[in-house]
Write a protein that holds these residues in place. Structure first.
Motif, short mmCIF file in Angstrom:
data_model
loop_
_atom_site.label_atom_id
_atom_site.label_comp_id
_atom_site.label_asym_id
_atom_site.label_seq_id
_atom_site.Cartn_x
_atom_site.Cartn_y
_atom_site.Cartn_z
N HIS A 218 -9.59 37.49 -22.60
CA HIS A 218 -9.68 38.17 -21.31
C HIS A 218 -8.37 38.12 -20.52
O HIS A 218 -8.10 39.01 -19.71
N LEU A 219 -7.56 37.11 -20.74
CA LEU A 219 -6.23 37.13 -20.14
C LEU A 219 -5.40 38.28 -20.72
O LEU A 219 -4.71 39.00 -19.99
N ALA A 220 -5.49 38.44 -22.03
CA ALA A 220 -4.78 39.55 -22.66
C ALA A 220 -5.31 40.88 -22.15
O ALA A 220 -4.55 41.83 -21.90
N GLY A 221 -6.63 40.96 -21.97
CA GLY A 221 -7.22 42.18 -21.44
C GLY A 221 -6.77 42.47 -20.02
O GLY A 221 -6.51 43.62 -19.66
N ALA A 222 -6.68 41.42 -19.21
CA ALA A 222 -6.23 41.61 -17.83
C ALA A 222 -4.81 42.17 -17.80
O ALA A 222 -4.51 43.11 -17.05
N LEU A 223 -3.93 41.62 -18.62
CA LEU A 223 -2.55 42.12 -18.67
C LEU A 223 -2.51 43.56 -19.18
O LEU A 223 -1.70 44.37 -18.71
N ALA A 224 -3.37 43.86 -20.13
CA ALA A 224 -3.38 45.21 -20.70
C ALA A 224 -3.93 46.25 -19.74
O ALA A 224 -3.72 47.45 -19.93
N HIS A 225 -4.64 45.79 -18.70
CA HIS A 225 -5.30 46.74 -17.81
C HIS A 225 -4.87 46.58 -16.36
O HIS A 225 -5.67 46.76 -15.44
N GLY A 226 -3.60 46.23 -16.16
CA GLY A 226 -3.03 46.35 -14.84
C GLY A 226 -2.90 45.09 -14.01
O GLY A 226 -2.29 45.12 -12.93
N VAL A 227 -3.47 43.97 -14.45
CA VAL A 227 -3.29 42.72 -13.71
C VAL A 227 -1.92 42.15 -14.07
O VAL A 227 -1.51 42.17 -15.23
#
Length: 403
Positions: A218-227
């Motif tokens: 989910h950290l990787a997902g956050a970075l991939a989606h604008g966080v």
């Protein structure tokens, strides 16, 4: 540190605490000062003066993260209630608190979520806040697999396939339930904007401890989606306040790896289930299973969510009983004894009532009192004597009620 800088930390913290705590914001610290003036001062200076006053995140979003972290704690009800009210004081929407509960179900389970719903009710009642229950989800649930895959793609990043392959090898059904229920129903909801949802997920996982693989996803997902990295760092600094420095340092270690590796969203190829069921099928099976374990009392408990979020009650029946407890791999008595062991091992304030429920359910499906006690005593090497003694005390009280 000069006296001036220390005063600045305190005054800055007091102002943030005033925004969160409302009219009687200083009651907790004044009460604490009666026992320890220094601890009262530290409570203002570090959490509020040093951390929550930082400009990286706005105050409502910080409060949402705090609530998520305290939900993961499981035994911080006074603080959780304070920060739920603080979220509203800081401008948060009441509906967002309810929507956060669905994320909690997916990541933390039903016991802490059910407990938190009671706190939300109390906060709303104290504020004389009229709240219309969130409408139940439309549809028959047949699209939840596709919704789950799409949500997984939106919220996760990195090598998603490797993550799912890791536990699908041992239990394909677990991978399927994760896609359909956790991602397809709980996390697919649109009551929170995506950034708030991502921050809540990161906060719950980081605060839970020992969730490195899922946190990494989910950290990787956050970075991939604008966080941004800076926003993630702010959340993890805040974690040090509510779950301590060990949890924060462990989460930072995971984040450091993700920052170094970068992220790319990769869809997961999870094989479809052999049998596609409707929501009605799962509910019918869930009601039948619940009736075996708890009689009419189980359905009455489920109905208590109708005033806030009827879907939560429906999900307890459909998912917990219709998809998990109804499985044929082990008999019902073994499942109930396993539930007793799991709840007793957690040993938090939020698991006490569910433990009582499942002790009675175990008796209802044929477990003897001796079998329940042996199940609990078996916890000693793994959870210690205090947790075991607490669980045995609860069991004795439930036995006494039955005569």
């Amino acid at each position: 540190m000069t006296a001036t800088s220390q005063y600045s930390r305190y005054s800055r913290g007091l102002e943030i605490l005033r925004q969160i705590g409302g009219e009687n914001f200083d009651e907790p610290i004044n009460s604490l000062a009666e026992t320890s003036v220094d601890l009262s001062r530290f409570t203002v200076e570090y959490p509020y003066g040093d951390v929550l006053s930082r400009p990286g995140l706005d105050l409502p979003l910080r409060q949402l993260c705090t609530i998520s972290m305290l939900l993961a704690d499981g035994s911080a009800q006074p603080q959780l209630k304070f920060h739920m009210a603080g979220f509203l004081n800081a401008g948060g929407e009441p509906k967002a608190l309810i929507e956060l509960m669905f994320i909690s179900v997916a990541l933390l389970g039903f016991p802490p979520t059910v407990n938190a719903i009671g706190l939300i009710r109390a906060v709303f009642a104290e504020r004389k806040l009229a709240f219309e229950p969130i409408e139940p989800s439309a549809g028959d649930g047949s699209t939840r697999r596709q919704a789950g895959l799409e949500t997984l793609d939106r919220l996760s990043g990195g090598d998603v396939q490797a993550y799912f392959d890791g536990f699908a090898a041992g239990s394909p059904d677990l991978a399927q339930l994760s896609i359909e229920f956790a991602f397809g129903e709980m996390l697919a909801r649109d009551g929170l904007d995506q950034k708030a949802k991502l921050f809540a997920i990161i906060s719950m996982l980081a605060a839970s401890g020992n969730r490195a693989a899922t946190l990494r996803l989910h950290l990787a997902g956050a970075l991939a989606h604008g966080v941004t990295r800076e926003e993630i760092i702010e959340v993890l600094i805040q974690l040090s306040v509510y779950r301590g420095f060990p949890a924060a340092l462990n989460a930072f270690a995971v984040a450091k790896d993700i920052f170094a590796a970068g992220s790319a969203t990769i869809g997961a190829n999870v094989p479809p289930p052999a049998v596609v069921e409707s929501r009605a099928d799962r509910l019918e099976r869930g009601r039948a299973t619940l009736a075996k374990t708890s009689g009419s009392s189980g359905d009455a408990v489920v109905r208590t969510f109708d005033d806030v979020a009827p879907d939560l009650g429906r999900m307890i029946v459909e998912h917990s009983y219709g998809e998990v407890f109804s499985r044929s791999g082990i008999d019902m008595k073994s499942r109930e004894l396993s539930a007793c062991a799991a709840l007793a091992a957690v040993g938090s304030a939020t698991t006490e009532i569910p433990l009582r429920v499942h002790i009675n359910a175990a008796l209802n499906v044929g477990a003897t009192r001796e079998e329940i006690l042996e199940t609990l005593v078996n916890l000693i090497p793994y959870s210690g004597y205090p947790a075991t003694q607490q669980a045995v005390r609860i069991a004795a009280e439930e036995f006494s009620k039955r005569g």
